[in-house]
Design a protein around this motif. Structure first.
Motif, PDB file in Angstrom:
ATOM      1  N   GLU A 221      37.523  46.851  41.526  1.00  0.00           N
ATOM      2  CA  GLU A 221      36.563  46.959  40.430  1.00  0.00           C
ATOM      3  C   GLU A 221      36.893  46.035  39.260  1.00  0.00           C
ATOM      4  OE1 GLU A 221      34.759  51.314  40.310  1.00  0.00           O
ATOM      5  OE2 GLU A 221      36.943  51.398  40.326  1.00  0.00           O
ATOM      6  N   SER A 222      37.925  45.237  39.364  1.00  0.00           N
ATOM      7  CA  SER A 222      38.297  44.296  38.301  1.00  0.00           C
ATOM      8  C   SER A 222      37.321  43.118  38.271  1.00  0.00           C
ATOM      9  CB  SER A 222      39.721  43.791  38.532  1.00  0.00           C
ATOM     10  OG  SER A 222      40.036  42.772  37.603  1.00  0.00           O
ATOM     11  N   TYR A 223      37.135  42.509  37.077  1.00  0.00           N
ATOM     12  CA  TYR A 223      36.263  41.338  36.995  1.00  0.00           C
ATOM     13  C   TYR A 223      36.929  40.109  37.605  1.00  0.00           C
ATOM     14  CZ  TYR A 223      38.995  39.411  33.122  1.00  0.00           C
ATOM     15  OH  TYR A 223      40.016  38.883  32.356  1.00  0.00           O
ATOM     16  N   ASN A 224      38.240  40.180  37.816  1.00  0.00           N
ATOM     17  CA  ASN A 224      38.972  39.076  38.441  1.00  0.00           C
ATOM     18  C   ASN A 224      39.910  39.672  39.496  1.00  0.00           C
ATOM     19  OD1 ASN A 224      39.996  36.583  39.069  1.00  0.00           O
ATOM     20  ND2 ASN A 224      41.306  36.421  37.251  1.00  0.00           N
ATOM     21  N   LYS A 255      34.009  38.122  41.476  1.00  0.00           N
ATOM     22  CA  LYS A 255      35.015  37.472  40.631  1.00  0.00           C
ATOM     23  C   LYS A 255      34.312  36.660  39.547  1.00  0.00           C
ATOM     24  CE  LYS A 255      39.168  34.606  40.920  1.00  0.00           C
ATOM     25  NZ  LYS A 255      40.092  33.859  41.811  1.00  0.00           N
ATOM     26  N   TYR A 256      34.755  36.854  38.266  1.00  0.00           N
ATOM     27  CA  TYR A 256      34.202  36.148  37.118  1.00  0.00           C
ATOM     28  C   TYR A 256      35.332  35.424  36.410  1.00  0.00           C
ATOM     29  CZ  TYR A 256      30.189  39.168  37.999  1.00  0.00           C
ATOM     30  OH  TYR A 256      29.139  39.808  38.582  1.00  0.00           O
ATOM     31  N   SER A 257      34.931  34.350  35.736  1.00  0.00           N
ATOM     32  CA  SER A 257      35.946  33.520  35.057  1.00  0.00           C
ATOM     33  C   SER A 257      36.514  34.209  33.837  1.00  0.00           C
ATOM     34  CB  SER A 257      35.343  32.165  34.676  1.00  0.00           C
ATOM     35  OG  SER A 257      34.213  32.370  33.817  1.00  0.00           O
ATOM     36  N   CYS A 258      35.685  34.958  33.092  1.00  0.00           N
ATOM     37  CA  CYS A 258      36.154  35.653  31.892  1.00  0.00           C
ATOM     38  C   CYS A 258      35.366  36.940  31.741  1.00  0.00           C
ATOM     39  CB  CYS A 258      36.003  34.765  30.648  1.00  0.00           C
ATOM     40  SG  CYS A 258      34.307  34.245  30.359  1.00  0.00           S
ATOM     41  N   LEU A 259      35.785  37.778  30.794  1.00  0.00           N
ATOM     42  CA  LEU A 259      35.157  39.079  30.603  1.00  0.00           C
ATOM     43  C   LEU A 259      33.757  38.946  30.012  1.00  0.00           C
ATOM     44  CD1 LEU A 259      35.672  42.094  30.977  1.00  0.00           C
ATOM     45  CD2 LEU A 259      36.601  42.168  28.667  1.00  0.00           C
ATOM     46  N   ARG A 260      33.535  37.848  29.213  1.00  0.00           N
ATOM     47  CA  ARG A 260      32.217  37.662  28.609  1.00  0.00           C
ATOM     48  C   ARG A 260      31.163  37.347  29.658  1.00  0.00           C
ATOM     49  NH1 ARG A 260      35.338  34.519  25.116  1.00  0.00           N
ATOM     50  NH2 ARG A 260      34.469  32.627  26.078  1.00  0.00           N
ATOM     51  N   VAL A 262      30.824  38.857  32.533  1.00  0.00           N
ATOM     52  CA  VAL A 262      30.514  40.027  33.364  1.00  0.00           C
ATOM     53  C   VAL A 262      29.182  40.621  32.915  1.00  0.00           C
ATOM     54  CG1 VAL A 262      31.285  42.301  34.090  1.00  0.00           C
ATOM     55  CG2 VAL A 262      32.957  40.484  33.727  1.00  0.00           C
TER      56      VAL A 262
END
Length: 644
Positions: A221-224, A255-260, A262
């Motif tokens: 469940e993590s963005y990365n 998978k996303y590069s940063c939290l912004r 998401v």
């Protein structure tokens, strides 16, 4: 009233008008009443119960004071029934209690009854819907309706009303009458558990179970997330094809590069709603663990040592047959044993020495042998023959001529048995295979089973003394597997594939139908007392029936691992045995008590082994010694074994 509406009238519809005959006469027109009463003398007793005159020869008095005698009524119920069937005016005839005579209602009177039943007025010409005319109209009339002067009481206070008001005032002063309280419009709330015990409330709080918390988020469940948590194209395709209930996770890890970067979770509202449903729809209950000793769940059975005697050891082996030994039977004295085999021979053995005394060769495999309860010969059938009739007689000399009474087409086989002074003469015909033979307890009747699902001639009963043969059943209710006589009563047990039917031979009717709860019954035995039956089946089950208890098995025993081939009761000891294709014979203690309130005691006591499994067949038949606690077994290995 039971009068039918419309144009159809039941034959007894107007008989129920008898209590209302008086009302009916008064409801008619004067001409109808005069027509009905012109033939009868008027009764002047008045409106009194006519039961007062039931013990008198007269029913009342006429206008001149003379007695009105009752008419002579000699009709009984049969005459009443015939009158009901034959008299076309019976339905419109009523009995007048005032005169004791029967009156025939006219069409006008019947129509009146119909109208009264329908809730209409008695007069046909009366219109209940005509407009009403007010007596006091709104128009001012020239002359008054009445010119009578007013009464004095219209302008003087009433003394009666004054007295009533005084009583009410006195009751209010004394408190006997209380004024009505105004209704409270405000809602009333109260504590539902105010009157409960404090310990009960505390106990309820102790039993409270909090809602389970949701699982904490993991790496997927993590963005990365780590690369091993990301799904491949094949895994994504398999995930999409699965049902939502079968998926391991309810989302696809991304998978996303940063939290912004998401985005918002698209299933957030749906997931919260499912969580709320789980909280209030899924019941939660705390179950108290019951501490039970496993030993207490095991029934308390007596030890096998306390149930002796029963067979425990293999003592003798009877060798001589070269094929399957299908059936064995012990003589009533217990000295001799007879066995039938697929090697087309019947052998006689001495029980104590295992010595073969005589061998009789037949033209087919022997399926069943049965020793008569009387000191008489036995019978053996083979698949190529069908027993037709038996003639049993004294032998005139050693090889003297015997009177032949059979029909010519039947072949005669003559067998001399151990007792040299007696001979059994058997007439058989090549018709159908005989599977089983069994004797009645007195030795005069013999039953044979010839299984055939398409024929009604499956069971044949022979009477030896009168040389008579009969077919007890007109039609078959399934393929018959085995039969047996009741040891005491005139009952006959017939076992088909799934049921055991008990017939009363005297009344010639079906008494009971036992449901074996198994796929295919193979064998059956009746307890010497006659109130219990055991059935073996090809699906490894043995069913014990208590005939006084139920038509379903009292107990099902599953001790064998393969099909059961034979079951037997001991005549004197509380023992029964079963033989199976697993090569074993299981001996059980089966005590039947005279007290009907006490259930039978069934305890397995010994497993006897010794037969060799041949062609997936083991023990084919079992039989008990008539006086000793011994059991005989015949097997597919061509041997007969004695366990003592």
């Amino acid at each position: 009233m039971d009068v039918e509406l419309g144009y159809s009238l039941q034959p007894v519809s107007l008989i129920a008008l008898l209590p209302h005959a008086h009302f009916l006469l008064h409801s008619l027109s004067p001409s109808s009443c005069l027509a009905m009463c012109s033939q009868d003398i008027r009764n002047t007793v008045g409106n009194i119960p006519m039961e007062w005159y039931k013990d008198y020869p007269h029913i009342g008095y006429d206008l001149d004071g003379k007695k009105i005698f009752k008419p002579i009524r000699t009709k009984d119920e049969l005459d009443e029934f015939l009158d009901k069937m034959e008299n076309p005016d019976y339905w419109r005839t009523v009995h007048n209690k005032m005169t004791g005579t029967d009156l025939r209602l006219s069409d006008e009177q019947v129509d009146l009854v119909h109208r009264l039943q329908q809730g209409k007025f008695g007069d046909v010409n009366f219109n209940e819907y005509e407009p009403a005319i007010d007596f006091f109209s709104s128009e001012v009339m020239i002359h008054p309706v009445t010119n009578r002067p007013e009464d004095k009481r219209s302008f003087i206070p009433s003394l009666i009303e004054k007295e009533k008001v005084g009583k009410l005032v006195h009751a209010i002063k004394m408190g006997w009458i209380k004024p009505r309280r105004p209704k409270e419009t405000a809602p009333k709330y109260y504590d539902l558990w105010a009157q409960e015990d404090l310990n009960t409330v505390l106990g309820r709080h102790k039993m409270h179970i909090p809602a389970p918390k949701m699982r904490l988020p993991g790496h997927e469940e993590s963005y990365n997330p780590p690369p091993e948590y990301l799904l491949t194209e094949e895994e994504k395709l398999a995930w999409e094809q699965q049902d939502p209930e079968d998926r391991r996770v309810s989302f696809l890890p991304q998978k996303y590069s940063c939290l912004r970067a998401v985005p918002a979770f698209s299933r957030f509202i749906h997931e919260r709603f499912e969580r709320c449903l789980d909280l209030y729809l899924c019941p939660r209950q705390r179950k108290m663990r019951v501490n039970v000793n496993p030993e207490d769940l095991i029934p308390k059975l007596p030890k096998p040592k306390d149930l002796q005697p029963f067979p425990t050891t293999q003592s003798l082996v009877y060798r001589g047959h070269t094929s399957l030994v299908r059936s064995i039977s012990v003589s009533p004295s217990g000295q001799w044993l007879v066995s039938g085999s697929d090697d087309c021979t019947v052998r006689f053995w001495e029980v104590s020495t295992a010595r073969c005394l005589k061998t009789v060769e037949v033209s087919g495999a022997v399926k069943s042998v049965a020793w008569s309860p009387n000191p008489a010969p036995f019978l053996y059938p083979s698949p190529a023959f069908t027993l037709y009739s038996i003639l049993y007689m004294k032998q005139v000399c050693e090889l003297g001529a015997v009177e032949q009474r059979a029909v010519r087409p039947f072949h005669c086989i003559r067998i001399s048995v151990l007792c040299g002074s007696q001979t059994l003469l058997v007439y058989i015909c090549e018709y159908r295979a005989v599977r089983q033979v069994t004797w009645h307890g007195k030795g005069d009747y013999l039953a044979c089973v010839m299984p055939d699902d398409n024929s009604s001639l499956q069971v044949v009963i022979h009477q030896v003394s009168k040389r008579r043969t009969q077919n007890p059943f007109r039609k078959s209710k399934g393929m018959v597997q085995c039969v047996s006589f009741h040891p005491i009563r005139p009952y006959f047990f017939v076992a088909t594939q799934r049921y055991v039917r008990v017939y009363n031979l005297i009344k010639q009717e079906l008494t009971k139908k036992l449901m074996a709860n198994c796929k295919w019954i193979s064998s059956m035995a009746v307890h010497p007392g006659g109130d219990n039956v055991i059935c073996g089946s090809y699906d490894c089950r043995l069913a014990w029936f208590d005939l006084d208890l139920s038509t379903k098995p009292y107990k099902m025993l599953r001790h064998h691992k393969k099909a059961l081939r034979g079951v037997a009761y001991h005549k004197h000891y509380p023992l029964f045995a079963s033989g199976s294709d697993d090569g074993s014979v299981i001996v059980c203690h089966g005590m039947v008590y005279n007290d009907l309130l006490q259930n039978p005691l069934i305890v397995p006591v010994k497993v006897l082994k010794g037969h060799t499994i041949t062609h997936d067949l083991g023990v084919l038949d079992v039989a008990f010694h008539p006086s000793q606690p011994w059991v005989f077994s015949s097997g597919a290995d061509g041997t007969v074994r004695l366990f003592t």
